[in-house]
Design a protein around this motif. Sequence first.
Motif, PDB file in Angstrom:
ATOM      1  N   ALA A 265       0.822  -1.212   0.000  1.00  0.00           N
ATOM      2  CA  ALA A 265       0.000   0.000   0.000  1.00  0.00           C
ATOM      3  C   ALA A 265       0.857   1.264   0.000  1.00  0.00           C
ATOM      4  CB  ALA A 265      -0.931  -0.005   1.211  1.00  0.00           C
ATOM      5  N   LEU A 266       1.968   1.250   0.740  1.00  0.00           N
ATOM      6  CA  LEU A 266       2.848   2.421   0.775  1.00  0.00           C
ATOM      7  C   LEU A 266       3.530   2.626  -0.580  1.00  0.00           C
ATOM      8  CD1 LEU A 266       4.445   2.009   4.328  1.00  0.00           C
ATOM      9  CD2 LEU A 266       2.860   3.800   3.598  1.00  0.00           C
ATOM     10  N   LYS A 267       3.853   1.534  -1.251  1.00  0.00           N
ATOM     11  CA  LYS A 267       4.449   1.656  -2.584  1.00  0.00           C
ATOM     12  C   LYS A 267       3.469   2.309  -3.544  1.00  0.00           C
ATOM     13  CE  LYS A 267       7.947  -1.994  -2.805  1.00  0.00           C
ATOM     14  NZ  LYS A 267       8.331  -3.276  -3.435  1.00  0.00           N
ATOM     15  N   GLU A 268       2.229   1.883  -3.467  1.00  0.00           N
ATOM     16  CA  GLU A 268       1.216   2.435  -4.361  1.00  0.00           C
ATOM     17  C   GLU A 268       0.974   3.913  -4.069  1.00  0.00           C
ATOM     18  OE1 GLU A 268      -3.454   1.625  -5.635  1.00  0.00           O
ATOM     19  OE2 GLU A 268      -2.309   0.099  -4.551  1.00  0.00           O
ATOM     20  N   ALA A 269       1.027   4.289  -2.790  1.00  0.00           N
ATOM     21  CA  ALA A 269       0.715   5.667  -2.410  1.00  0.00           C
ATOM     22  C   ALA A 269       1.889   6.618  -2.608  1.00  0.00           C
ATOM     23  CB  ALA A 269       0.259   5.706  -0.956  1.00  0.00           C
ATOM     24  N   PHE A 270       3.121   6.143  -2.307  1.00  0.00           N
ATOM     25  CA  PHE A 270       4.261   7.051  -2.298  1.00  0.00           C
ATOM     26  C   PHE A 270       5.346   6.694  -3.315  1.00  0.00           C
ATOM     27  CE2 PHE A 270       2.477   7.271   2.031  1.00  0.00           C
ATOM     28  CZ  PHE A 270       2.211   8.629   2.098  1.00  0.00           C
ATOM     29  N   GLY A 271       5.187   5.594  -4.014  1.00  0.00           N
ATOM     30  CA  GLY A 271       6.186   5.200  -4.994  1.00  0.00           C
ATOM     31  C   GLY A 271       7.173   4.192  -4.432  1.00  0.00           C
ATOM     32  N   ALA A 272       7.771   3.397  -5.320  1.00  0.00           N
ATOM     33  CA  ALA A 272       8.672   2.318  -4.911  1.00  0.00           C
ATOM     34  C   ALA A 272      10.105   2.809  -4.806  1.00  0.00           C
ATOM     35  CB  ALA A 272       8.560   1.147  -5.878  1.00  0.00           C
ATOM     36  N   ARG A 273      10.318   3.795  -3.925  1.00  0.00           N
ATOM     37  CA  ARG A 273      11.667   4.309  -3.670  1.00  0.00           C
ATOM     38  C   ARG A 273      11.944   4.340  -2.178  1.00  0.00           C
ATOM     39  NH1 ARG A 273      14.602   6.466  -7.650  1.00  0.00           N
ATOM     40  NH2 ARG A 273      13.602   6.691  -9.696  1.00  0.00           N
ATOM     41  N   CYS A 274      13.218   4.186  -1.828  1.00  0.00           N
ATOM     42  CA  CYS A 274      13.610   4.215  -0.420  1.00  0.00           C
ATOM     43  C   CYS A 274      13.297   5.584   0.167  1.00  0.00           C
ATOM     44  CB  CYS A 274      15.098   3.901  -0.284  1.00  0.00           C
ATOM     45  SG  CYS A 274      15.733   4.035   1.407  1.00  0.00           S
ATOM     46  N   PHE A 275      12.635   5.604   1.295  1.00  0.00           N
ATOM     47  CA  PHE A 275      12.296   6.865   1.955  1.00  0.00           C
ATOM     48  C   PHE A 275      13.551   7.643   2.316  1.00  0.00           C
ATOM     49  CE2 PHE A 275      11.803   9.116   6.025  1.00  0.00           C
ATOM     50  CZ  PHE A 275      10.788  10.010   5.701  1.00  0.00           C
ATOM     51  N   TYR A 276      14.637   6.948   2.652  1.00  0.00           N
ATOM     52  CA  TYR A 276      15.839   7.613   3.150  1.00  0.00           C
ATOM     53  C   TYR A 276      16.775   8.078   2.030  1.00  0.00           C
ATOM     54  CZ  TYR A 276      14.231   5.552   7.526  1.00  0.00           C
ATOM     55  OH  TYR A 276      13.464   5.195   8.622  1.00  0.00           O
ATOM     56  N   CYS A 277      17.033   7.220   1.055  1.00  0.00           N
ATOM     57  CA  CYS A 277      18.026   7.572   0.025  1.00  0.00           C
ATOM     58  C   CYS A 277      17.428   7.657  -1.380  1.00  0.00           C
ATOM     59  CB  CYS A 277      19.175   6.583   0.046  1.00  0.00           C
ATOM     60  SG  CYS A 277      18.752   4.940  -0.589  1.00  0.00           S
ATOM     61  N   GLU A 278      16.170   7.283  -1.534  1.00  0.00           N
ATOM     62  CA  GLU A 278      15.410   7.417  -2.774  1.00  0.00           C
ATOM     63  C   GLU A 278      15.863   6.491  -3.904  1.00  0.00           C
ATOM     64  OE1 GLU A 278      15.170  11.521  -3.884  1.00  0.00           O
ATOM     65  OE2 GLU A 278      13.856  12.006  -2.203  1.00  0.00           O
ATOM     66  N   VAL A 279      16.616   5.449  -3.603  1.00  0.00           N
ATOM     67  CA  VAL A 279      16.959   4.493  -4.658  1.00  0.00           C
ATOM     68  C   VAL A 279      15.725   3.639  -4.961  1.00  0.00           C
ATOM     69  CG1 VAL A 279      19.364   4.400  -3.922  1.00  0.00           C
ATOM     70  CG2 VAL A 279      17.746   2.664  -3.108  1.00  0.00           C
TER      71      VAL A 279
END
Length: 359
Positions: free
Chosen positions: A234-248
């Motif tokens: 659900a978090l991937k769908e809402a915020f995107g499939a990137r690391c919250f900390y480094c954005e990879v």
Amino acid sequence: MNEGAEDPLALGQRIVAVLETGARTATYKLATLTALIDHCVEHLPADPSAPLEVPVRALAHRVVEIYWRQVRPFEGQQLRQSSQPVARIPRAVTTLREAAGAQGAGLSLDLAMIRCPEVYAATLEDVALTLVRQPIHRLQKLPGGGGVPFLYDDSWMHDQVSRRTLDAHGGVIRLFHGVAYGLARLSGLLKPALEILWVEDVRRMNRHLDANVPDVAGHLFGRDRTALAPARSALKEAFGARCFYCEVPLAANNPVDHVLPWSRLGIDGLANLVLACGRCNGSKLHALPSVELMDRALSREPAVLEQVAEAIAWPTQYDRVVAAARGVYRGEPAGSLTWAGPGRAVHLDLSSAPDWLRV
């Protein structure tokens, strides 16, 4: 009675002395102290020397929350948490799990409360009364019943105290001046120590657990990563499939990280969960994140988090996460190192803190 604010280190030494010298026939003392520490962190008074009233039923909820995971079968058996024939608190929690249909499943306590409100209310009353009669009544006592109360006034408590007496005292225990601040300040040291004692007690009460039995501590206090799978998707769908900390970009089975570490405060609300890559998750571990990272997590769009919560029946616990973060950072010594990314740390400085931290 303790009228003055006690030094946190001295307070911690007295607690350890009671735990090491007193008899522990159940894990209730450890559970109560863990719940009390967490409550103090989340309700830390602005004045470090202030007293604090702790509702016993709020404490009981936290104790139920602790045992909620622990009463699940471990290698086919429910672990004993008491040397007595009847372990009242684990039994009450097990009854609630059964009523909610949570046997062996990852059902949260929050959802069980919604499914079975009457059973939950009865469980809370049962556990609250048990706490006052047993661990709260004995938590400050040295062997033989000696010792001066140093956490709260327990003069009205005894083994047969009634619900009427509890309610006559406002249903609360009143922590002495400075105790709440001391417990919050010591949370990062006391909670790991309590877990070590807990694992030792469980091994002692369960003779079938020999040295080769794997990860008893993980069963009692760990977080099953598979249980966080719905939140990950659900978090991937809402915020995107990137690391919250480094954005990879993230792999398919990436970790879900607790911003406030699970080892410090076991809060699973969405407001405390972010997607992380393996590198950041492994680097952060149990470290407290920088205020900037915590602020970023709390600044995510609340409406989006609520939509996610509704879609997967998962609480956000936003207010609780804010209160816990406020207590943790205020309780840390100025200049403490906080995690800012792999290989990076910053000193804690609250002089320019965000609004949620200055309230």
